[in-house]
Design a protein around this motif. Structure first.
Motif, PDB file in Angstrom:
ATOM      1  N   UNK A  18     -31.694   8.324 -16.024  1.00 57.70           N
ATOM      2  CA  UNK A  18     -33.190   8.118 -16.341  1.00 57.70           C
ATOM      3  C   UNK A  18     -33.579   9.427 -17.065  1.00 57.70           C
ATOM      4  N   UNK A  19     -34.482   9.111 -18.000  1.00 57.57           N
ATOM      5  CA  UNK A  19     -35.101  10.074 -18.858  1.00 57.57           C
ATOM      6  C   UNK A  19     -34.139  10.612 -19.906  1.00 57.57           C
ATOM      7  N   UNK A  20     -32.974  10.132 -19.981  1.00 53.60           N
ATOM      8  CA  UNK A  20     -31.972  10.528 -20.938  1.00 53.60           C
ATOM      9  C   UNK A  20     -31.693   9.486 -22.012  1.00 53.60           C
ATOM     10  N   UNK A  21     -31.035   9.799 -23.322  1.00 55.13           N
ATOM     11  CA  UNK A  21     -30.477   8.763 -24.373  1.00 55.13           C
ATOM     12  C   UNK A  21     -29.082   8.165 -23.477  1.00 55.13           C
ATOM     13  N   UNK A  22     -29.164   7.101 -24.049  1.00 54.02           N
ATOM     14  CA  UNK A  22     -27.914   6.461 -23.583  1.00 54.02           C
ATOM     15  C   UNK A  22     -26.754   7.242 -24.272  1.00 54.02           C
ATOM     16  N   UNK A  23     -25.530   7.376 -23.823  1.00 51.66           N
ATOM     17  CA  UNK A  23     -24.336   8.150 -24.598  1.00 51.66           C
ATOM     18  C   UNK A  23     -22.972   7.447 -24.489  1.00 51.66           C
ATOM     19  N   UNK A  24     -22.493   7.552 -25.543  1.00 48.78           N
ATOM     20  CA  UNK A  24     -20.896   6.863 -25.632  1.00 48.78           C
ATOM     21  C   UNK A  24     -20.216   7.128 -24.784  1.00 48.78           C
ATOM     22  N   UNK A  25     -19.533   6.643 -23.920  1.00 45.81           N
ATOM     23  CA  UNK A  25     -18.456   7.322 -22.835  1.00 45.81           C
ATOM     24  C   UNK A  25     -16.771   7.073 -23.662  1.00 45.81           C
ATOM     25  N   UNK A  26     -16.759   5.843 -23.711  1.00 45.28           N
ATOM     26  CA  UNK A  26     -15.422   5.480 -24.446  1.00 45.28           C
ATOM     27  C   UNK A  26     -15.654   4.356 -25.175  1.00 45.28           C
ATOM     28  N   UNK A  27     -14.523   4.248 -25.979  1.00 45.39           N
ATOM     29  CA  UNK A  27     -14.554   3.247 -27.340  1.00 45.39           C
ATOM     30  C   UNK A  27     -12.994   2.795 -27.147  1.00 45.39           C
ATOM     31  N   UNK A  86      -8.215   4.572 -28.641  1.00 45.13           N
ATOM     32  CA  UNK A  86      -9.197   4.785 -27.780  1.00 45.13           C
ATOM     33  C   UNK A  86      -9.713   6.021 -28.094  1.00 45.13           C
ATOM     34  N   UNK A  87     -10.997   6.225 -27.819  1.00 41.70           N
ATOM     35  CA  UNK A  87     -11.752   7.576 -28.074  1.00 41.70           C
ATOM     36  C   UNK A  87     -12.602   7.773 -26.846  1.00 41.70           C
ATOM     37  N   UNK A  88     -12.877   9.029 -26.353  1.00 42.50           N
ATOM     38  CA  UNK A  88     -13.473   9.260 -25.240  1.00 42.50           C
ATOM     39  C   UNK A  88     -14.449  10.583 -25.671  1.00 42.50           C
TER      40      UNK A  88
END
Length: 119
Positions: free
Chosen positions: A41-50, A58-60
């Motif tokens: 909550x209150x933060x940007x959505x961030x990429x964790x794993x691809x 794969x990328x993390x």
């Protein structure tokens, strides 16, 4: 229509593990890279794993590298996130999505699954 249904979240103690699952439908799953994102909550959505379409590349993010493992099952149209050595800072709502949809500006996010790491 396009759908992402995440599951597997819950409350876990620091150092514990969880396995998240995502069922995707409504598009040609095999043709798209997939990813897990998280948002506090209150933060940007961030990429964790691809993960790429074949499951081989794969990328993390630096914050989860060495602790999380992303995988996919193209026959079942599912993406997984194995989370180990969980920390309190991993607490967030976790979402799976196709990065290309994000690039196209499509807002087709699922409801996500809550992960809470606390003693």
């Amino acid at each position: 229509q396009v759908q992402f249904v995440e599951s597997g979240g819950g409350l876990v103690q620091p150092g514990g593990s969880l396995r998240l699952s995502c069922a995707a439908s409504g598009f040609i799953f095999n043709n798209f890279d997939m990813a897990w994102y998280r948002q506090d909550p209150g933060k940007e959505r961030e990429l964790v794993a691809h993960i790429d379409t074949t499951g081989r590349r794969k990328r993390y993010s630096d914050s989860v590298k060495g602790r999380f493992i992303i995988s996919r099952d193209n026959a079942q149209k599912r993406v997984y996130l194995q989370m180990n050595s969980l920390k309190s800072e991993d607490t967030a709502v976790y979402y799976c999505y196709a990065p290309q949809f994000k690039n196209w500006g499509k807002d087709l996010w699922g409801q996500g699954t809550q992960v809470t790491v606390s003693s």
